[in-house]
Design a protein around this motif. Sequence first.
Motif, PDB file in Angstrom:
ATOM      1  N   VAL A 139       0.867  -1.174   0.000  1.00 20.83           N
ATOM      2  CA  VAL A 139       0.000   0.000   0.000  1.00 20.83           C
ATOM      3  C   VAL A 139       0.909   1.230   0.000  1.00 20.83           C
ATOM      4  CG1 VAL A 139      -1.750   1.283   1.282  1.00 20.83           C
ATOM      5  CG2 VAL A 139      -1.834  -1.232   1.219  1.00 20.83           C
ATOM      6  N   PRO A 140       0.917   2.015  -1.087  1.00 20.67           N
ATOM      7  CA  PRO A 140       1.864   3.131  -1.200  1.00 20.67           C
ATOM      8  C   PRO A 140       1.778   4.141  -0.052  1.00 20.67           C
ATOM      9  CG  PRO A 140       0.748   2.758  -3.288  1.00 20.67           C
ATOM     10  CD  PRO A 140       0.071   1.883  -2.278  1.00 20.67           C
ATOM     11  N   ASP A 141       0.561   4.443   0.430  1.00 21.14           N
ATOM     12  CA  ASP A 141       0.425   5.425   1.506  1.00 21.14           C
ATOM     13  C   ASP A 141       0.926   4.904   2.856  1.00 21.14           C
ATOM     14  OD1 ASP A 141      -0.544   7.732   0.240  1.00 21.14           O
ATOM     15  OD2 ASP A 141      -2.589   6.955   0.228  1.00 21.14           O
ATOM     16  N   LYS A 142       1.258   3.613   2.947  1.00 22.30           N
ATOM     17  CA  LYS A 142       1.807   3.061   4.189  1.00 22.30           C
ATOM     18  C   LYS A 142       3.304   2.760   4.069  1.00 22.30           C
ATOM     19  CE  LYS A 142      -0.657   0.244   6.732  1.00 22.30           C
ATOM     20  NZ  LYS A 142      -1.422  -0.952   7.158  1.00 22.30           N
ATOM     21  N   CYS A 143       3.849   2.872   2.869  1.00 20.06           N
ATOM     22  CA  CYS A 143       5.263   2.558   2.649  1.00 20.06           C
ATOM     23  C   CYS A 143       6.130   3.783   2.886  1.00 20.06           C
ATOM     24  CB  CYS A 143       5.476   2.040   1.226  1.00 20.06           C
ATOM     25  SG  CYS A 143       7.204   1.663   0.851  1.00 20.06           S
ATOM     26  N   THR A 144       7.144   3.614   3.728  1.00 24.80           N
ATOM     27  CA  THR A 144       8.107   4.687   4.000  1.00 24.80           C
ATOM     28  C   THR A 144       9.516   4.303   3.556  1.00 24.80           C
ATOM     29  OG1 THR A 144       8.600   3.884   6.233  1.00 24.80           O
ATOM     30  CG2 THR A 144       6.776   5.458   6.003  1.00 24.80           C
ATOM     31  N   GLU A 145       9.621   3.251   2.754  1.00 25.95           N
ATOM     32  CA  GLU A 145      10.930   2.725   2.351  1.00 25.95           C
ATOM     33  C   GLU A 145      11.776   2.387   3.573  1.00 25.95           C
ATOM     34  OE1 GLU A 145      13.058   4.810  -0.736  1.00 25.95           O
ATOM     35  OE2 GLU A 145      11.174   5.636  -1.484  1.00 25.95           O
ATOM     36  N   CYS A 146      11.129   2.140   4.692  1.00 21.97           N
ATOM     37  CA  CYS A 146      11.765   1.803   5.965  1.00 21.97           C
ATOM     38  C   CYS A 146      12.562   2.964   6.566  1.00 21.97           C
ATOM     39  CB  CYS A 146      12.628   0.546   5.862  1.00 21.97           C
ATOM     40  SG  CYS A 146      11.691  -0.952   5.490  1.00 21.97           S
ATOM     41  N   LYS A 147      12.371   4.195   6.044  1.00 28.33           N
ATOM     42  CA  LYS A 147      13.061   5.367   6.600  1.00 28.33           C
ATOM     43  C   LYS A 147      12.697   5.509   8.079  1.00 28.33           C
ATOM     44  CE  LYS A 147      14.917   6.964   2.811  1.00 28.33           C
ATOM     45  NZ  LYS A 147      16.291   6.735   2.530  1.00 28.33           N
ATOM     46  N   GLY A 148      13.697   5.755   8.899  1.00 25.76           N
ATOM     47  CA  GLY A 148      13.493   5.885  10.331  1.00 25.76           C
ATOM     48  C   GLY A 148      13.552   4.555  11.064  1.00 25.76           C
ATOM     49  N   PHE A 149      13.586   3.464  10.304  1.00 22.77           N
ATOM     50  CA  PHE A 149      13.695   2.129  10.893  1.00 22.77           C
ATOM     51  C   PHE A 149      14.996   1.442  10.477  1.00 22.77           C
ATOM     52  CE2 PHE A 149       9.039   2.662  10.594  1.00 22.77           C
ATOM     53  CZ  PHE A 149       8.681   2.410  11.899  1.00 22.77           C
ATOM     54  N   HIS A 150      15.278   1.472   9.173  1.00 20.60           N
ATOM     55  CA  HIS A 150      16.418   0.759   8.599  1.00 20.60           C
ATOM     56  C   HIS A 150      17.086   1.630   7.534  1.00 20.60           C
ATOM     57  CE1 HIS A 150      14.905  -2.866  10.558  1.00 20.60           C
ATOM     58  NE2 HIS A 150      13.723  -2.606  10.037  1.00 20.60           N
ATOM     59  N   ASP A 151      18.286   1.238   7.127  1.00 18.18           N
ATOM     60  CA  ASP A 151      19.037   1.984   6.120  1.00 18.18           C
ATOM     61  C   ASP A 151      18.545   1.737   4.695  1.00 18.18           C
ATOM     62  OD1 ASP A 151      20.644   3.127   8.042  1.00 18.18           O
ATOM     63  OD2 ASP A 151      22.178   1.570   7.886  1.00 18.18           O
ATOM     64  N   GLU A 152      17.810   0.636   4.497  1.00 20.22           N
ATOM     65  CA  GLU A 152      17.299   0.305   3.175  1.00 20.22           C
ATOM     66  C   GLU A 152      15.958  -0.399   3.312  1.00 20.22           C
ATOM     67  OE1 GLU A 152      19.988  -2.417   1.255  1.00 20.22           O
ATOM     68  OE2 GLU A 152      19.916  -3.824   2.905  1.00 20.22           O
ATOM     69  N   PRO A 153      15.157  -0.402   2.259  1.00 19.60           N
ATOM     70  CA  PRO A 153      13.877  -1.114   2.320  1.00 19.60           C
ATOM     71  C   PRO A 153      14.094  -2.602   2.597  1.00 19.60           C
ATOM     72  CG  PRO A 153      13.937   0.344   0.416  1.00 19.60           C
ATOM     73  CD  PRO A 153      15.322   0.308   0.982  1.00 19.60           C
ATOM     74  N   GLN A 154      13.510  -3.078   3.665  1.00 18.94           N
ATOM     75  CA  GLN A 154      13.727  -4.461   4.077  1.00 18.94           C
ATOM     76  C   GLN A 154      13.086  -5.465   3.130  1.00 18.94           C
ATOM     77  OE1 GLN A 154      15.897  -5.268   6.963  1.00 18.94           O
ATOM     78  NE2 GLN A 154      16.315  -3.319   5.959  1.00 18.94           N
ATOM     79  N   CYS A 155      11.963  -5.105   2.526  1.00 26.09           N
ATOM     80  CA  CYS A 155      11.324  -6.023   1.577  1.00 26.09           C
ATOM     81  C   CYS A 155      12.279  -6.329   0.427  1.00 26.09           C
ATOM     82  CB  CYS A 155      10.003  -5.469   1.066  1.00 26.09           C
ATOM     83  SG  CYS A 155      10.104  -3.843   0.283  1.00 26.09           S
ATOM     84  N   ALA A 156      12.933  -5.289  -0.093  1.00 30.33           N
ATOM     85  CA  ALA A 156      13.863  -5.458  -1.206  1.00 30.33           C
ATOM     86  C   ALA A 156      15.088  -6.268  -0.782  1.00 30.33           C
ATOM     87  CB  ALA A 156      14.293  -4.103  -1.759  1.00 30.33           C
ATOM     88  N   SER A 157      15.536  -6.074   0.443  1.00 25.88           N
ATOM     89  CA  SER A 157      16.752  -6.768   0.884  1.00 25.88           C
ATOM     90  C   SER A 157      16.528  -8.266   1.096  1.00 25.88           C
ATOM     91  CB  SER A 157      17.329  -6.122   2.143  1.00 25.88           C
ATOM     92  OG  SER A 157      16.509  -6.346   3.251  1.00 25.88           O
ATOM     93  N   VAL A 158      15.288  -8.689   1.375  1.00 30.37           N
ATOM     94  CA  VAL A 158      15.039 -10.118   1.605  1.00 30.37           C
ATOM     95  C   VAL A 158      14.396 -10.819   0.410  1.00 30.37           C
ATOM     96  CG1 VAL A 158      14.832  -9.835   4.098  1.00 30.37           C
ATOM     97  CG2 VAL A 158      12.764  -9.798   2.681  1.00 30.37           C
ATOM     98  N   CYS A 159      14.001 -10.076  -0.609  1.00 35.81           N
ATOM     99  CA  CYS A 159      13.304 -10.665  -1.754  1.00 35.81           C
ATOM    100  C   CYS A 159      14.251 -11.539  -2.583  1.00 35.81           C
ATOM    101  CB  CYS A 159      12.701  -9.571  -2.636  1.00 35.81           C
ATOM    102  SG  CYS A 159      11.780 -10.230  -4.047  1.00 35.81           S
TER     103      CYS A 159
END
Length: 117
Positions: free
Chosen positions: A69-89
Amino acid sequence: MAIIITDECINCDACISECPNNAIYEPGEEWSYADETALSGTITLPSNGSEIDADEENEPISDEFYFIVPDKCTECKGFHDEPQCASVCPVDCCVPDENFEETDDQLLSKKAWLHGE
């Protein structure tokens, strides 16, 4: 910008538990802004200023593969250095969504909005 899951998704489930915003859903699953966030009742979307019910169930974005859901995605900013979905895919199908370009400040503001900070 938000992340999108392409149609190359193999529905492996690796990404869903990694998302700190609960922005990723299974194929065909209804979703709401309130799911695992601080949002409830009438809210104003930061993306376009419209008012909606955060608890309302919305139609799935995809019936075939996992979706974000685009309005819920923050690219993990404030949590991680990179989007976690992309790093584990395992098939690299979590990619930037050019339809939802946002600055780091906008992403961090969205994170605060989602989590009541």
